[in-house]
Design an enzyme around this catalytic site. Structure first.
Site, PDB file in Angstrom:
ATOM      1  N   PRO A   1       2.074   7.543  -7.843  1.00  0.00           N
ATOM      2  CA  PRO A   1       3.457   8.036  -7.964  1.00  0.00           C
ATOM      3  C   PRO A   1       3.959   7.887  -9.402  1.00  0.00           C
ATOM      4  CG  PRO A   1       3.220   6.548  -6.095  1.00  0.00           C
ATOM      5  CD  PRO A   1       1.962   6.448  -6.889  1.00  0.00           C
ATOM      6  N   GLU A   2       4.646   8.908  -9.885  1.00  0.00           N
ATOM      7  CA  GLU A   2       5.214   8.894 -11.236  1.00  0.00           C
ATOM      8  C   GLU A   2       6.744   8.928 -11.117  1.00  0.00           C
ATOM      9  OE1 GLU A   2       3.378  11.856 -13.757  1.00  0.00           O
ATOM     10  OE2 GLU A   2       1.462  11.663 -12.722  1.00  0.00           O
TER      11      GLU A   2
ATOM     12  N   HIS B   1      -1.735  -1.677   6.975  1.00  0.00           N
ATOM     13  CA  HIS B   1      -1.459  -2.048   5.583  1.00  0.00           C
ATOM     14  C   HIS B   1       0.030  -2.233   5.303  1.00  0.00           C
ATOM     15  CE1 HIS B   1      -5.632  -0.891   5.120  1.00  0.00           C
ATOM     16  NE2 HIS B   1      -5.348   0.319   5.519  1.00  0.00           N
TER      17      HIS B   1
ATOM     18  N   ARG C   1      -4.227   0.205  -0.808  1.00  0.00           N
ATOM     19  CA  ARG C   1      -5.099  -0.278  -1.878  1.00  0.00           C
ATOM     20  C   ARG C   1      -4.627  -1.591  -2.494  1.00  0.00           C
ATOM     21  NH1 ARG C   1      -6.986   4.731  -5.464  1.00  0.00           N
ATOM     22  NH2 ARG C   1      -8.402   3.121  -6.198  1.00  0.00           N
TER      23      ARG C   1
END
Ligand SMILES: [Zn+2]
Length: 282
Positions: free
Chosen positions: A2-3, A93, A117
């Site tokens: 994500p930016e 997660h 992750r």
């Protein structure tokens, strides 16, 4: 990853749905998500506290708490922040859960930090001790949306003997732009990604300045980009649609949508896969 536009979309969701609410209790499932401090520090710092504001610098979400502390959330590669009814089935997660109180308008809900992750982070910090507790945040460059990034500021930042791609990706120079929006902004500005920043003319700097702001504004408007290989979604689990407007990113080998003549090229520039049109950007 994500930016700026994706993180800004999450921030807007937090402002609309979480600011003003008290955190009744906190669960931490995976210690790696709170590795900078500890599960105890997060639980102690957030329990019984009200979130009063949510800002953003670069790719960092920064909450303000009525205790005087700050709450930093960084999504990194695969982090997601989701809101759900209390007791809803949690996705795999889910590493941190904040139980939000009920209000006049809303029932009690849970705010989840989900991160397959596990590169992402959730941290309670002391804003008056930022340089020691979150040194990378203290060193961030200018955020084009939060800070504005004027043409004069961009002109000063470009006086360096570095390739545009490397310079724009450097979070100490400009905060929040990553691979997608760097490639898209350089295409809109008609500048080659390997061009040396200090060689730009005044007119080219003007084009780049407009392109950065236009690309980010349009991407925020579209709720960011959700790609096949990323997990990015907003607070309610919806993907963005700016990927439908990408002109060069992830389009190597395809015809340029702007000039309709050249084929989008790909090369590694500044250590990152880079896409550009050799006709539009020469
Ligand atoms: Zn082209």
């Amino acid at each position: 990853m994500p930016e700026l536009p994706e993180v800004e979309t999450v921030r807007r969701g937090l402002v609309a749905q979480v600011v003003g609410r008290r955190i009744d209790s906190v669960e931490v499932g995976r210690e790696r998500t709170v590795r900078r401090t500890s599960a105890e520090a997060l639980i102690d710092g957030l329990t019984g506290v009200t979130i009063t504001a949510f800002g953003r610098r670069g790719k960092y979400l920064i909450g303000s708490l009525d205790s005087g502390d700050g709450l930093m959330i960084h999504l990194r590669m695969s982090g997601r922040v989701l809101i759900a009814p209390t007791g809803a089935a949690r996705p795999p997660h889910t590493h941190v859960v904040l139980h939000l109180d009920a209000s006049d308008q809303r029932p009690a809900e849970e705010l989840w930090f989900v991160d397959p992750r596990t590169f992402g982070e959730v941290v309670v910090f002391d804003p008056s001790n930022l340089a020691a507790e979150l040194p990378e945040l203290a060193k961030l460059g200018i955020d084009p949306v939060t800070d504005g990034l004027s043409r004069a500021e961009l002109t000063a930042l470009l006086r360096r003997d570095r390739q545009l791609k490397a310079l724009l990706l450097d979070q100490h120079v400009v905060a929040g732009i990553g691979n997608i929006y760097c490639d898209e902004a350089l295409h809109l500005a008609r500048l080659r990604p390997d061009r040396i920043a200090a060689s730009l003319t005044t007119r080219e700097i003007g084009r780049l300045h407009r392109a950065i702001h236009e690309t980010l504004a349009q991407a925020i408007e579209a709720g960011g980009s959700t790609l096949a290989d990323t997990q990015y979604v907003d607070l309610e689990g919806q993907g963005g649609w700016f990927q439908l407007h990408h002109r060069v990113y992830d389009r190597a080998g395809e015809r340029c949508l702007t000039c309709h003549r050249a084929t989008i090229q790909r090369a590694v520039i500044a250590g990152r896969s880079t896409c550009w049109c050799p006709r539009c950007q020469h």
